[in-house]
Design a protein around this motif. Structure first.
Motif, mmCIF file in Angstrom:
data_model
loop_
_atom_site.group_PDB
_atom_site.id
_atom_site.type_symbol
_atom_site.label_atom_id
_atom_site.label_comp_id
_atom_site.label_asym_id
_atom_site.label_seq_id
_atom_site.Cartn_x
_atom_site.Cartn_y
_atom_site.Cartn_z
ATOM 1 N N UNK A 16 30.277 -5.850 33.769
ATOM 2 C CA UNK A 16 30.616 -6.555 35.021
ATOM 3 C C UNK A 16 31.005 -8.007 34.743
ATOM 4 N N UNK A 20 35.926 -9.693 34.505
ATOM 5 C CA UNK A 20 36.691 -10.761 35.151
ATOM 6 C C UNK A 20 37.627 -11.479 34.180
ATOM 7 N N UNK A 40 37.191 -12.614 49.331
ATOM 8 C CA UNK A 40 36.429 -12.017 48.249
ATOM 9 C C UNK A 40 36.048 -13.061 47.213
ATOM 10 N N UNK A 41 37.042 -13.823 46.732
ATOM 11 C CA UNK A 41 36.750 -14.772 45.651
ATOM 12 C C UNK A 41 35.912 -15.958 46.120
ATOM 13 N N UNK A 43 33.453 -15.710 48.551
ATOM 14 C CA UNK A 43 32.094 -15.157 48.645
ATOM 15 C C UNK A 43 31.540 -14.848 47.255
ATOM 16 N N UNK A 44 32.375 -14.259 46.398
ATOM 17 C CA UNK A 44 31.916 -13.843 45.078
ATOM 18 C C UNK A 44 31.522 -15.048 44.219
ATOM 19 N N UNK A 46 30.627 -18.023 45.220
ATOM 20 C CA UNK A 46 29.395 -18.579 45.800
ATOM 21 C C UNK A 46 28.193 -17.716 45.399
ATOM 22 N N UNK A 47 28.372 -16.402 45.438
ATOM 23 C CA UNK A 47 27.303 -15.470 45.067
ATOM 24 C C UNK A 47 26.888 -15.607 43.611
ATOM 25 N N UNK A 48 27.874 -15.747 42.734
ATOM 26 C CA UNK A 48 27.589 -15.898 41.303
ATOM 27 C C UNK A 48 26.879 -17.230 41.048
ATOM 28 N N UNK A 50 24.860 -18.624 43.159
ATOM 29 C CA UNK A 50 23.476 -18.346 43.579
ATOM 30 C C UNK A 50 22.720 -17.578 42.489
ATOM 31 N N UNK A 51 23.378 -16.598 41.857
ATOM 32 C CA UNK A 51 22.755 -15.858 40.742
ATOM 33 C C UNK A 51 22.366 -16.798 39.614
ATOM 34 N N UNK A 53 21.727 -20.082 39.861
ATOM 35 C CA UNK A 53 20.584 -20.894 40.313
ATOM 36 C C UNK A 53 19.303 -20.058 40.238
ATOM 37 N N UNK A 54 19.422 -18.786 40.662
ATOM 38 C CA UNK A 54 18.279 -17.855 40.606
ATOM 39 C C UNK A 54 17.790 -17.696 39.170
ATOM 40 N N UNK B 8 17.014 -16.967 47.190
ATOM 41 C CA UNK B 8 18.296 -17.225 46.515
ATOM 42 C C UNK B 8 18.807 -15.941 45.858
ATOM 43 N N UNK B 12 22.243 -14.167 46.711
ATOM 44 C CA UNK B 12 23.191 -13.897 45.629
ATOM 45 C C UNK B 12 23.648 -12.441 45.666
ATOM 46 N N UNK B 15 25.876 -11.771 48.750
ATOM 47 C CA UNK B 15 27.215 -12.361 48.632
ATOM 48 C C UNK B 15 28.100 -11.589 47.643
ATOM 49 N N UNK B 16 27.550 -11.280 46.444
ATOM 50 C CA UNK B 16 28.390 -10.611 45.437
ATOM 51 C C UNK B 16 28.708 -9.171 45.856
ATOM 52 N N UNK B 19 31.238 -9.415 49.022
ATOM 53 C CA UNK B 19 32.546 -9.997 48.692
ATOM 54 C C UNK B 19 33.620 -8.931 48.470
ATOM 55 N N UNK B 22 36.041 -7.577 51.946
ATOM 56 C CA UNK B 22 37.372 -8.085 52.344
ATOM 57 C C UNK B 22 38.487 -7.679 51.369
ATOM 58 N N UNK B 44 34.843 -3.140 35.734
ATOM 59 C CA UNK B 44 33.876 -3.514 36.773
ATOM 60 C C UNK B 44 33.241 -2.283 37.415
#
Lengths: 90, 90
Positions: A16, A20, A40-41, A43-44, A46-48, A50-51, A53-54, B8, B12, B15-16, B19, B22, B44
């Motif tokens: 995964x 990219x 998509x990009x 949200x994605x 931002x999500x990554x 967050x991952x 930071x997690x 978080x 995460x 969001x991922x 994403x 859309x 992926x």
């Protein structure tokens, strides 16, 4: 020795994350982002983040490493998309 | 109470996973996959399948749930891309 679930987990993370790279290369090379979804990009990426930071919070080096790479790749694709939306068509 | 790292982590994952909705909607609606990388969606989708198997192995409902949804969305986008590569241009 590494267990089967662990092996599958590492394989999953590698696939995964690595996936990219060809998209980032294609996007940089062709500058074409017409069929890429801005939502998509956004949200994605931002999500990554967050991952990441997690991963830092729970001090998990695998999560930090995988998501740091994915963040750079996803943010590059997002940047190209935003650039095209603002200055070109699509 | 839910801790900040947990919060978080859930954000995460949401969001991922979300994403790809859309992107799947855009791809189905426009049928345009020209700027999508076939390698990306192949790697992926396989990676997400591995995450799902990993989740089933370690019996983690959050991993199973998030990756089952992502798998459906990523596989849909991959299917559209393969269809276009085989029967149309790009």
């Amino acid at each position: 020795m590494i267990s089967i679930p662990e092996m599958i987990g590492y394989l999953a993370a590698t696939l995964t994350t690595a996936s990219f790279l060809p998209q980032a290369i294609l996007t940089i090379r062709t500058k074409d982002t017409e069929s890429l979804s801005l939502s998509m990009y956004s949200l994605f990426t931002l999500g990554v983040l967050c991952w990441l930071i997690y991963g830092i919070y729970i001090d998990d080096k695998a999560i930090i490493f995988a998501n740091a790479i994915t963040l750079v790749l996803a943010a590059t694709i997002l940047f190209c998309k935003i650039y095209n939306v603002l200055f070109k068509k699509g």
